[in-house]
Design a protein around this motif. Structure first.
Motif, PDB file in Angstrom:
ATOM      1  N   VAL A 196       0.971  -1.261  -0.064  1.00  0.00           N
ATOM      2  CA  VAL A 196      -0.102  -0.019   0.009  1.00  0.00           C
ATOM      3  C   VAL A 196       0.779   1.159  -0.027  1.00  0.00           C
ATOM      4  O   VAL A 196       0.606   2.287  -0.580  1.00  0.00           O
ATOM      5  N   ASN A 197       1.934   1.221   0.654  1.00  0.00           N
ATOM      6  CA  ASN A 197       2.824   2.319   0.907  1.00  0.00           C
ATOM      7  C   ASN A 197       3.419   2.665  -0.498  1.00  0.00           C
ATOM      8  O   ASN A 197       3.743   3.864  -0.861  1.00  0.00           O
ATOM      9  N   SER A 245      -3.213   4.025  -2.877  1.00  0.00           N
ATOM     10  CA  SER A 245      -3.877   5.240  -2.580  1.00  0.00           C
ATOM     11  C   SER A 245      -3.961   5.531  -1.221  1.00  0.00           C
ATOM     12  O   SER A 245      -3.703   4.759  -0.401  1.00  0.00           O
ATOM     13  N   GLU A 246      -4.174   7.028  -0.996  1.00  0.00           N
ATOM     14  CA  GLU A 246      -4.398   7.196   0.427  1.00  0.00           C
ATOM     15  C   GLU A 246      -5.606   6.372   0.852  1.00  0.00           C
ATOM     16  O   GLU A 246      -5.713   6.285   2.218  1.00  0.00           O
ATOM     17  N   LYS A 247      -6.661   6.378   0.161  1.00  0.00           N
ATOM     18  CA  LYS A 247      -7.974   5.657   0.709  1.00  0.00           C
ATOM     19  C   LYS A 247      -7.417   4.247   0.976  1.00  0.00           C
ATOM     20  O   LYS A 247      -8.122   3.740   2.200  1.00  0.00           O
ATOM     21  N   GLN A 248      -6.765   3.634   0.222  1.00  0.00           N
ATOM     22  CA  GLN A 248      -6.269   2.068   0.542  1.00  0.00           C
ATOM     23  C   GLN A 248      -5.536   2.231   1.815  1.00  0.00           C
ATOM     24  O   GLN A 248      -5.504   1.007   2.722  1.00  0.00           O
ATOM     25  N   ALA A 249      -4.382   3.044   1.945  1.00  0.00           N
ATOM     26  CA  ALA A 249      -3.882   3.252   3.281  1.00  0.00           C
ATOM     27  C   ALA A 249      -4.885   3.314   4.468  1.00  0.00           C
ATOM     28  O   ALA A 249      -4.707   2.849   5.603  1.00  0.00           O
ATOM     29  N   PHE A 250      -5.848   4.240   4.344  1.00  0.00           N
ATOM     30  CA  PHE A 250      -6.761   4.301   5.531  1.00  0.00           C
ATOM     31  C   PHE A 250      -7.399   3.158   5.673  1.00  0.00           C
ATOM     32  O   PHE A 250      -7.907   2.889   6.748  1.00  0.00           O
TER      33      PHE A 250
END
Length: 275
Positions: free
Chosen positions: A158-159, A163-168
């Motif tokens: 993920v990193n 995306s930011e959404k996937q990280a969240f």
């Protein structure tokens, strides 16, 4: 060869070996002239040895002396034999005690060997228990490590590419899993202990003071010496007798009478014999 002794040379050791010339019947002792003057001046029955020795070989004192000599020799022979038998018996008993000590020693060694076997068995049990606990910890740790590695791969992916959404979503989706992994690791570290194995020896010198004791029992000897009757003087000792008392009745005129004898009858009357 028998030792020749000149009996006539037996002398008084108190007075420069003066010869025994007298015999005191009152004290039943030989006496030299100095002994006579010092200790027997008031004795009533003292005679020369030459007179006192008449019939000495047939006297009771000589018989008693020879019997006493035989009795002492017989008893000393018995004592010597009994003591020799006693020594042999003591040696046998001592050897028996040595055998008993050896048996006790062997029993003690067998007992120590049994204690050693029990101690080593206890060592193996405790060692295996510790090792098994560590193996269980290792297995659980490997499981935590695998689960954590899976989460690490996801977060790395993920990193790098997410995306930011996937990280969240990843953070919140695996939040409980990560919390559980944290608790499991905390539980392992909090409960983890380290054992050391050592021997706590019992000092034999202090715990084993003795394997036994040597006891002696003492009883009187079976050999008895019964004294013979004391030697008697070869001259009979006549006890002094008191003279009877007389009652004066009358005077006797003996001027012209020849008296040939005198006696006392059973009524304690003096009788003079003139014919």
């Amino acid at each position: 060869m028998p030792i020749q002794t000149n009996i006539a040379d037996q002398c008084c050791f108190k007075h420069d070996n003066l010869p025994f010339e007298y015999f005191c019947i009152d004290h039943d002792v030989l006496s030299c002239k100095e002994c006579l003057a010092e200790s027997h001046r008031s004795c009533q029955k003292v005679m020369s040895v030459d007179i006192a020795c008449k019939g000495a070989k047939q006297s009771q004192s000589f018989i008693d002396a020879t019997e006493l000599v035989d009795h002492v020799l017989e008893t000393t022979h018995t004592i010597g034999k009994d003591e020799q038998d006693f020594i042999e018996n003591i040696v046998k008993e001592a050897n028996s005690v040595k055998t008993a000590v050896r048996i006790v020693k062997e029993e003690a060694i067998r007992h120590i060997e049994a204690l050693e076997k029990s101690l080593l068995h206890d060592l193996d049990l405790k060692k295996d228990k510790i090792i098994q606990k560590s193996k269980t910890t290792i297995k659980e740790t490997e499981d935590i490590k695998k689960s954590t590695k899976d989460k690490q791969d996801i977060f790395d992916l993920v990193n790098k590419h997410g995306s930011e959404k996937q990280a969240f979503i990843a953070v919140h989706a695996y939040k409980q899993d990560l919390t559980d992994l944290e608790k499991r690791v905390t539980g392992i570290t909090e409960k983890s202990t380290r054992f050391t194995i050592n021997l706590n020896p019992q000092k034999l010198q202090e715990s084993i003071h003795s394997i036994g004791s040597i006891e002696l029992s003492e009883v009187p000897s079976a050999v008895k010496f019964v004294q013979k009757k004391k030697c008697q003087s070869q001259m009979p000792i006549v006890q002094a007798q008191s003279m009877p008392q007389f009652v004066y009745k009358q005077d006797l005129d003996t001027k012209n009478v020849e008296i040939y004898g005198m006696t006392i009858n059973d009524n304690n009357e003096v009788i003079l014999v003139d014919t």
